[in-house]
Enzyme design. Structure first.
Site, PDB file in Angstrom:
ATOM      1  CD  GLN A  78      -3.123   0.888   1.894  1.00 29.41           C
ATOM      2  OE1 GLN A  78      -3.054   0.102   2.812  1.00 29.41           O
ATOM      3  NE2 GLN A  78      -3.925   1.941   2.122  1.00 29.41           N
ATOM      4  CG  PHE A  79       1.166   3.725  -3.692  1.00 29.72           C
ATOM      5  CD1 PHE A  79       1.084   5.149  -3.651  1.00 29.72           C
ATOM      6  CD2 PHE A  79       0.415   2.996  -4.289  1.00 29.72           C
ATOM      7  CE1 PHE A  79       0.015   5.644  -4.477  1.00 29.72           C
ATOM      8  CE2 PHE A  79      -0.722   3.324  -5.097  1.00 29.72           C
ATOM      9  CZ  PHE A  79      -0.911   4.788  -5.129  1.00 29.72           C
ATOM     10  CB  THR A  80      -2.043   5.342  -0.088  1.00 30.14           C
ATOM     11  OG1 THR A  80      -2.571   4.163   0.662  1.00 30.14           O
ATOM     12  CG2 THR A  80      -2.477   5.280  -1.511  1.00 30.14           C
TER      13      THR A  80
END
Length: 150
Positions: A78-80
């Site tokens: 999850q890059f966010t």
């Protein structure tokens, strides 16, 4: 690396209507990777996740790890988690590692966690539009950043 670790009664990851991972009791780990992360982050975070005592013992005290309870785990990229929101209302993801860096790091983390847990770890599909469903038990949610080891 940043991780959001959730104690779950059940969790699953679905891509294009197909379930790619599902567990009952265990941990759902959302994992964000940045360019500054390296092998030492993988090693430290994997050991921390495997041994984090967030499951209840016989007295109802959080004193047992996912290893102790024989639970399962899912790791979802999850890059966010590296969103920067200081300026404006649209998050910037400039600190998040690009796929050429993030994918091998993600795969290495999953492999290390499998070694530390002694069992297969479920995953999502890197870069896919995933639907993550979970029943947070407690709720218990822990946030860990390997650059800020509190």
């Amino acid at each position: 690396m940043r991780a959001v670790i959730q104690r779950v009664s059940k969790a699953s990851v679905t891509v294009d209507g197909k379930t790619v991972s599902s567990i009952k009791t265990g941990l759902l780990v959302l994992l964000g990777i940045e360019d500054a992360d390296g092998p030492e982050d993988i090693e430290w975070l994997s050991k921390k996740v495997a041994n984090l005592r967030i499951f209840n013992d016989g007295e109802g005290v959080m004193n047992r790890s996912v290893l102790d309870v024989g639970g399962d785990s899912i790791v979802v990229s999850q890059f966010t988690l590296h969103a920067q929101t200081k300026k404006g209302n649209r998050p910037s993801y400039i600190k998040a590692a690009k796929p050429d860096v993030a994918i091998p790091m993600y795969e290495a983390f999953v492999q290390k966690l499998e070694e530390d847990l002694g069992k297969k770890v479920g995953t999502g599909i890197f870069g896919a539009d995933m639907k993550v469903e979970l029943l947070n038990d407690g709720p218990v949610t822990i946030i860990i950043d390997t650059k800020n080891r509190e």
